[in-house]
Write a protein that holds these residues in place. Structure first.
Motif, PDB file in Angstrom:
ATOM      1  N   SER A  51      26.533  95.442  50.350  1.00  0.00           N
ATOM      2  CA  SER A  51      27.893  95.169  51.377  1.00  0.00           C
ATOM      3  C   SER A  51      28.868  95.396  50.749  1.00  0.00           C
ATOM      4  O   SER A  51      30.195  95.647  51.989  1.00  0.00           O
ATOM      5  CB  SER A  51      27.178  94.016  52.842  1.00  0.00           C
ATOM      6  N   ALA A  52      29.201  94.711  50.323  1.00  0.00           N
ATOM      7  CA  ALA A  52      30.301  94.316  49.418  1.00  0.00           C
ATOM      8  C   ALA A  52      30.815  96.082  49.316  1.00  0.00           C
ATOM      9  O   ALA A  52      32.332  96.290  49.065  1.00  0.00           O
ATOM     10  CB  ALA A  52      30.963  93.853  47.585  1.00  0.00           C
ATOM     11  N   ALA A  53      30.654  96.724  48.076  1.00  0.00           N
ATOM     12  CA  ALA A  53      30.445  98.031  47.935  1.00  0.00           C
ATOM     13  C   ALA A  53      30.762  99.204  49.259  1.00  0.00           C
ATOM     14  O   ALA A  53      31.783  99.870  49.490  1.00  0.00           O
ATOM     15  CB  ALA A  53      29.276  99.347  47.540  1.00  0.00           C
ATOM     16  N   VAL A  54      30.027  98.515  50.681  1.00  0.00           N
ATOM     17  CA  VAL A  54      30.408  99.698  52.385  1.00  0.00           C
ATOM     18  C   VAL A  54      31.673  99.199  52.112  1.00  0.00           C
ATOM     19  O   VAL A  54      32.463  99.921  52.749  1.00  0.00           O
ATOM     20  CB  VAL A  54      29.494  99.223  53.254  1.00  0.00           C
ATOM     21  N   ILE A  55      32.652  98.242  52.435  1.00  0.00           N
ATOM     22  CA  ILE A  55      33.042  97.818  52.437  1.00  0.00           C
ATOM     23  C   ILE A  55      34.608  98.167  51.806  1.00  0.00           C
ATOM     24  O   ILE A  55      35.610  98.476  52.251  1.00  0.00           O
ATOM     25  CB  ILE A  55      33.822  95.973  52.711  1.00  0.00           C
ATOM     26  N   VAL A  56      34.403  98.004  50.424  1.00  0.00           N
ATOM     27  CA  VAL A  56      35.265  98.645  49.224  1.00  0.00           C
ATOM     28  C   VAL A  56      35.632  99.908  49.846  1.00  0.00           C
ATOM     29  O   VAL A  56      36.684 100.853  49.597  1.00  0.00           O
ATOM     30  CB  VAL A  56      35.072  98.443  48.494  1.00  0.00           C
TER      31      VAL A  56
END
Length: 199
Positions: A51-56
């Motif tokens: 999820s963090a990778a998607v946001i970044v």
């Protein structure tokens, strides 16, 4: 935003301004979803690596979108030229001519209108790939509504981006493209929250 002699803000400061606004929007969406979860007797979500990778990945796209708008990288009315008035090609080729590399790659990456526009166009497909995977994850968790929201937001955003270029940078299309960008952020955060709750 850095106005001095010229009545035009720095594209870097405009990007920072938009970034703070969209980070605030994302944080508000996440917090609201956490409050709703607590109200329903569930625990708050903890951001997973995916999820963090998607946001970044999405944040990088938003940054370059802000740079495109701040630099007017698609069209400069004062100079009367288009850096990219076609899609998918730019000036008849995949990679545009005219990128100024004289100050180095890093400077060109954030200050050259041709390169900034090129990155914004093609990084979008990295974002789409990440959002499709996210949407599939949340659908598998039984949240078809979130999956539909994600697909609808990014699909509309891509069409508006292409239409903006093809129109010669019509202002109303450009504004819709920016507004829909906020909806993409909101839907991505919603999906990230759902995916993180299962992670």
């Amino acid at each position: 935003s850095g106005l001095s002699a010229a009545v035009r803000a720095s594209h870097l400061r405009l990007a920072a301004h938009l970034g703070v606004a969209l980070i605030t929007l994302g944080a508000l969406v996440w917090t609201a979803l956490d409050v709703l979860a607590l109200h329903e007797g569930r625990s708050r979500a903890r951001l997973t690596r995916f999820s963090a990778a998607v946001i970044v990945t999405l944040a990088i796209q938003v940054l370059f979108g802000a740079l495109v708008a701040g630099m007017r990288a698609g069209y400069d009315a004062g100079a009367g030229w288009f850096s990219a008035d076609s899609w998918p090609l730019m000036q008849g080729s995949l990679f545009p001519e005219g990128v100024d590399w004289s100050a180095g790659f890093a400077h060109a990456l954030f200050n050259d209108p041709f390169l900034v526009h090129f990155v914004h166009r093609w990084w979008a497909f990295v974002v789409v790939a990440m959002l499709v995977v996210l949407a599939r994850k949340v659908r598998a968790l039984g949240r078809r509504d979130v999956s539909i929201a994600i697909h609808t937001a990014f699909g509309t955003q891509i069409l508006l981006g292409i239409a903006t270029v093809w129109s010669g940078m019509e202002l109303w299309l450009a504004v819709l493209h920016q507004v829909t960008g906020a909806l993409v952020v909101a839907s991505a955060v919603w999906g990230a929250h759902v995916a993180s709750r299962s992670g």
